[in-house]
Design a protein around this motif. Structure first.
Motif, short mmCIF file in Angstrom:
data_model
loop_
_atom_site.label_atom_id
_atom_site.label_comp_id
_atom_site.label_asym_id
_atom_site.label_seq_id
_atom_site.Cartn_x
_atom_site.Cartn_y
_atom_site.Cartn_z
N TYR A 252 3.22 -4.72 8.55
CA TYR A 252 3.06 -3.54 8.65
C TYR A 252 2.88 -3.01 9.73
O TYR A 252 1.71 -2.67 9.85
N LYS B 60 3.80 -0.87 -6.15
CA LYS B 60 5.22 -1.23 -5.94
C LYS B 60 5.71 -0.16 -4.96
O LYS B 60 5.92 0.87 -5.20
N LEU B 61 5.86 -0.87 -3.77
CA LEU B 61 6.34 -0.09 -2.54
C LEU B 61 7.64 0.60 -2.68
O LEU B 61 8.74 -0.08 -3.34
N ARG B 62 8.01 1.61 -2.23
CA ARG B 62 9.19 2.41 -1.96
C ARG B 62 9.84 2.40 -0.78
O ARG B 62 8.97 2.01 0.32
N ASN B 63 10.89 2.87 -0.35
CA ASN B 63 11.61 3.04 0.92
C ASN B 63 11.25 4.50 1.35
O ASN B 63 11.95 5.29 0.83
N ILE B 64 10.24 4.77 2.08
CA ILE B 64 10.02 6.01 2.50
C ILE B 64 10.24 6.20 4.03
O ILE B 64 9.89 5.42 4.96
N PHE C 133 -0.10 3.70 0.99
CA PHE C 133 0.85 3.42 0.24
C PHE C 133 2.20 3.90 0.71
O PHE C 133 3.06 3.12 0.98
N LEU C 134 2.12 5.13 1.12
CA LEU C 134 3.42 5.78 1.97
C LEU C 134 3.65 4.72 3.27
O LEU C 134 4.89 4.59 3.59
N SER D 264 5.03 1.58 2.61
CA SER D 264 6.44 1.59 2.25
C SER D 264 7.31 2.00 3.13
O SER D 264 8.62 1.83 2.81
N GLU E 173 9.09 2.12 7.06
CA GLU E 173 9.79 0.93 8.21
C GLU E 173 9.93 1.65 9.36
O GLU E 173 10.44 2.83 9.41
#
Length: 383
Positions: A12, A231-235, A281-282, A285, A287
């Motif tokens: 991360y 539940k990670l998202r694509n941010i 969280f953000l 999520s 990259e």
């Protein structure tokens, strides 16, 4: 995230960067403190909340790194890994604190001129072990548990909560962990609203211990729960947005007046309970796509712990100078900038010439089959 070949887990990078952003805000916060008359009028007013952010981040990453490793790792090995990560810089922070100690003599710290060298060195040696000292052992006048390097108090609570995790909390179900987190949140909110903020935790007495435990219990176990349920998202652009949000929360002016302390307490508690988990969280999520962004996050992550644990002896000197000369910030800012830059330089020098080599040596000695280079799980702390 990027894959780390040593851990076979995504790394991360954004969380590393955010830890560095918060650490730099701590330095700026402490530089502003000597120029304020109270918590009401301090610039970069909520920098103290970075400690709570670090605790929450630590809980998230400790869960990520260790939750699935207990079948192959003993409790003793867990403690060794944490000691190898945290303790070298604790020792360096105490040494720097001792070197700087007699340069801090002033009206702000009257006990310094009365303290013999042997006593100061004894305090330093005890501080290197992280054994807490009572207010009666104070040699500065601020009743700090670690009087040569004040921020080490949060490392004490980091160790305590890591022990809780290893000895039992790691086995808690999501339901039981949620109950613990809920009760801890209630205790934290009550503290913040009744006190007006969450400031404190650095003295070894009942009121300060209460503050310290309230500040560590929800963030750490809240971070652990967040890791287990999120539940990670694509941010997109997560590092930029999370950094801005972190800076805004920490730099925000005091909320309410002396007659309405609960308002600032509500701001503190909502920041810790709602906004910080959202930021993590953000960040988890997102990259980092660009090489420049990766380098920035790596640099910020690398210096975050060293700068947190070594900068405060410089703040003591700065505070002594400002207090004796009665210098306002608008006149002192060239020196404050110099102190800020010096803190970063010292942290980076300690990282490269001391911390990384010592950790590599400790890992070779303690974990023969473990690569010398540490993975992300050993890089996150409070600081």
């Amino acid at each position: 995230m990027k894959t780390n070949s040593l851990s076979a887990k995504p790394h991360y990078a954004i969380l590393d960067g955010l830890r560095g952003v918060a650490a730099l805000m701590v330095v700026a916060f402490h530089l502003c403190e000597p120029h304020s008359t109270s918590h009401q009028d301090q610039i970069i007013n909520h920098g103290y909340l970075a400690v709570d952010f670090f605790f929450l981040l630590s809980g998230f990453v400790i869960g990520y790194a260790y939750d699935d490793r207990w079948g192959k790792m003993t409790t003793g090995n867990f403690f060794k890994r944490r000691l190898a990560r945290l303790q070298p810089m604790v020792i360096m922070g105490m040494i720097i604190g001792a070197i700087c100690y007699y340069f801090q003599a002033s009206a702000a710290f009257p006990l310094i001129q009365q303290t013999p060298v042997w006593k100061m060195l004894l305090i330093m040696l005890i501080g290197c072990t992280m054994l807490p000292l009572p207010p009666s052992a104070d040699i500065r006048g601020w009743a700090e548990t670690y009087t040569l390097d004040g921020p080490a108090w949060s490392l004490f609570f980091e160790y305590v909560v890591n022990i809780f995790y290893a000895l039992g909390a790691r086995k808690l179900s999501k339901t039981i962990l949620s109950i613990l987190v809920g009760l801890s949140a209630a205790a934290l909110i009550h503290l913040a609203v009744t006190q007006g903020d969450v400031i404190g935790g650095w003295s070894l007495d009942a009121p300060q211990l209460r503050i310290g435990f309230c500040r560590v219990m929800f963030p750490f176990f809240g971070g652990l729960l967040l890791f287990r349920v999120a539940k990670l998202r694509n941010i997109k652009n997560a590092f930029v947005w999370c950094s801005l949000l972190t800076i805004i929360v920490l730099a925000a002016p005091r909320i309410g007046t002396k007659e309405h302390l609960w308002m600032n307490g509500l701001y503190d508690s909502l920041s810790i309970v709602l906004i910080f988990p959202l930021i993590i969280f953000l960040g988890a999520s997102g990259e980092i796509q660009s090489n420049a962004g990766k380098k920035i996050c790596k640099f910020l992550g690398d210096i975050s712990y060293p700068i947190y644990i070594t900068h405060y002896p410089l703040i003591y000197i700065y505070t002594a100078w400002v207090s004796d000369k009665k210098i306002p910030l608008k006149e002192a800012y060239p020196v404050s900038v110099l102190v800020f830059v010096s803190a970063v330089a010292i942290a980076y020098a300690c990282l490269k010439w001391y911390d990384e080599p010592v950790r590599a040596w400790l890992n070779r000695k303690m974990f023969v089959k473990t690569p010398a280079k540490v993975t992300q799980e050993t890089e996150v702390t409070v600081k």
